[in-house]
Design an enzyme around this catalytic site. Structure first.
Site, mmCIF file in Angstrom:
data_model
loop_
_atom_site.group_PDB
_atom_site.id
_atom_site.type_symbol
_atom_site.label_atom_id
_atom_site.label_comp_id
_atom_site.label_asym_id
_atom_site.label_seq_id
_atom_site.Cartn_x
_atom_site.Cartn_y
_atom_site.Cartn_z
ATOM 1 N N HIS A 1 22.583 -12.656 55.157
ATOM 2 C CA HIS A 1 23.076 -13.830 54.437
ATOM 3 C C HIS A 1 23.194 -13.485 52.953
ATOM 4 O O HIS A 1 22.901 -12.352 52.538
ATOM 5 C CB HIS A 1 22.161 -15.036 54.668
ATOM 6 C CG HIS A 1 20.709 -14.769 54.377
ATOM 7 N ND1 HIS A 1 20.201 -14.642 53.092
ATOM 8 C CD2 HIS A 1 19.655 -14.577 55.209
ATOM 9 C CE1 HIS A 1 18.912 -14.415 53.142
ATOM 10 N NE2 HIS A 1 18.549 -14.357 54.425
ATOM 11 N N HIS B 1 20.861 -11.491 50.816
ATOM 12 C CA HIS B 1 20.875 -10.023 50.889
ATOM 13 C C HIS B 1 21.977 -9.418 50.018
ATOM 14 O O HIS B 1 22.045 -8.201 49.875
ATOM 15 C CB HIS B 1 21.129 -9.558 52.335
ATOM 16 C CG HIS B 1 20.058 -9.944 53.300
ATOM 17 N ND1 HIS B 1 20.226 -10.928 54.254
ATOM 18 C CD2 HIS B 1 18.794 -9.479 53.474
ATOM 19 C CE1 HIS B 1 19.127 -11.045 54.968
ATOM 20 N NE2 HIS B 1 18.242 -10.185 54.512
ATOM 21 N N LYS C 1 17.328 -23.933 45.989
ATOM 22 C CA LYS C 1 17.204 -22.547 46.432
ATOM 23 C C LYS C 1 18.566 -21.874 46.529
ATOM 24 O O LYS C 1 19.499 -22.428 47.108
ATOM 25 C CB LYS C 1 16.496 -22.497 47.786
ATOM 26 C CG LYS C 1 16.168 -21.079 48.253
ATOM 27 C CD LYS C 1 15.322 -21.089 49.506
ATOM 28 C CE LYS C 1 14.968 -19.673 49.943
ATOM 29 N NZ LYS C 1 14.133 -19.653 51.154
ATOM 30 N N THR D 1 23.393 -23.996 51.381
ATOM 31 C CA THR D 1 24.256 -25.118 51.036
ATOM 32 C C THR D 1 23.995 -26.221 52.045
ATOM 33 O O THR D 1 24.042 -25.995 53.249
ATOM 34 C CB THR D 1 25.741 -24.720 51.012
ATOM 35 O OG1 THR D 1 26.534 -25.871 50.726
ATOM 36 C CG2 THR D 1 26.203 -24.102 52.313
#
Length: 420
Positions: free
Chosen positions: A47, A50, A231, A235
């Site tokens: 994701h 990364h 964070k 989303t």
């Protein structure tokens, strides 16, 4: 070697911690260095959390160094405790191996494994962790670390009070062993990771120093925080994946185009290869007219193109433009599928009445025929972006986009999809 390479990493804000910066800078300037980052397969896709380490590997490769992408086929069966509040669930060998292969395929989109000069290398730590015996591991690795040393690591200290299993406690030894094996097999001298990996990285450096009497190095990148306190990488509570089947290119593009003004320039430095001199000019123009959202447009274009290609980026822009303008008929079925993935939908049955009043009620768009008639007469109903005010209107083949979808809008923003 590019002599300004490390300085550029710092100027982009990509360096959080480093061991012996002077010696490392000298090494990077004088020779092609092999470096690695580990990716544990804890899901079937990477994701955008990364993305920073992946793109940093690419930066090193473009500067003439050799990136080694380590897929954690072994460590992925345990899970890193670093800055986690609870122990991860353990996955089966077959699951982890399947995920490992998918991660390899994703990494190949960002780093070059076929470059003739300094091709990237893929490694899987199951190769050595899957065959080492407990006796050998304790004798060869465990002897080098005291309990006090292991307890001093922040990733362990955070979990001691709430509880940490021996499995997770030993994770730093496994990662240290990875560094040692990659030094032996590939000549790896540098490990990169997020700021939460500092303890694991320094354990590997210590093991190489003790076993090989060689100086290895470590770099950590900053923890990415968003200006609004939410964070990064999620989303609406969901992870933003690099797999187009899990997060469509349109959704991916939308994540970046909606970046907070306060984060946009910083993220261009982090996630794109736009030269710093150009970023300075973009910043000036952006600050002068933030309402034009130049920084977000540059960011979304660069990152979406990197992850999914130019064609997918163009498609994402097309979908966004069509939704903003209401020109739904300009979209094809795949673009409808992406752009309206999360809106309410109704599967039209073979015996459903296709008169507009009837289908509005049957699909749940309107609560009653009376309400449906009022909405139509008041001009609140749009079919594929075009207003319909005929009470006797009936859906036909001409309304079906590629014979699959009809997009209904009620009012200004409420969309529904009829699936045929």
């Amino acid at each position: 070697m590019r002599t300004d390479f490390f300085a550029e990493l710092k100027a982009r804000g990509l360096i959080y911690q480093t061991t012996d910066e002077d010696a490392l800078t000298k090494q990077l300037m004088e020779e092609s260095v092999k470096l690695y980052i580990g990716f544990d397969p804890t899901a079937d896709s990477l994701h955008i959390g990364h993305l920073l380490p992946i793109l940093t590997l690419r930066r090193f490769q473009e500067a003439g160094h050799v990136p080694v992408a380590l897929v954690g086929g072994g460590t992925g069966m345990i899970g890193d405790p670093s800055f986690k509040d609870a122990e991860r669930s353990l996955n089966t060998l077959d699951t982890v191996q399947e995920w490992s292969q998918k991660i390899k395929n994703q990494l190949s989109r960002f780093i070059d494994f076929d470059n003739k000069t300094n091709p990237a290398v893929i490694a899987n730590n199951y190769e050595w962790l899957g065959s080492v015996s407990l006796i050998d591991f304790l004798r060869d690795v465990g002897k080098n670390f005291t309990i006090n040393y292991m307890m001093s690591k922040e990733s362990v200290k955070r979990r001691i009070e709430t509880g940490i299993s021996y499995t997770e406690f030993a994770y730093q030894l496994l990662q240290a062993y990875d560094f040692l094996k990659l030094y032996e097999k590939e000549g790896c001298l540098l490990q990169l990771g997020g700021s939460d990996q500092w303890g694991n990285i320094t354990s590997g450096i210590e093991l190489i120093r003790r076993e090989k009497e060689v100086q290895a190095f470590g770099i950590t990148m900053p923890l990415i925080t968003k200006a609004d306190g939410t964070k990064f990488g999620k989303t609406e509570g969901n992870a933003v994946w690099l797999d187009a089947d899990k997060t469509s290119p349109y959704e991916f593009y939308q994540f970046w185009i909606n970046t907070d003004d306060r984060d946009a320039i910083k993220f261009i430095k982090y996630f794109t290869f736009v030269p710093l001199t150009e970023i300075e000019e973009i910043e000036k123009e952006f600050l002068a007219a933030p309402e034009k959202r130049l920084a977000q447009k540059v960011l979304a274009k660069e990152v979406t193109t990197l992850a999914h290609g130019a064609e997918a980026y163009e498609q994402a822009v097309k979908i966004s433009t069509a939704l903003f303008s209401g020109e739904i008929k300009s979209l094809n079925a795949e673009e409808i599928r992406q752009g309206f993935k999360d809106v309410p939908s109704y599967n039209v049955q073979a015996d459903d009445e296709l008169k507009l009043v009837e289908i509005l009620v049957k699909s749940g768009i309107d609560s009653s025929k009376r309400q449906a008639r009022e909405d139509i007469q008041n001009g609140a109903i749009y079919i594929n972006g075009e207003r319909v005010q005929d009470l006797n209107y009936e859906l036909t083949e001409a309304d079906k986009i590629e014979n699959q979808f009809v997009v209904v809008r009620r009012g200004k923003k409420k969309y529904f999809v009829l699936n045929f």
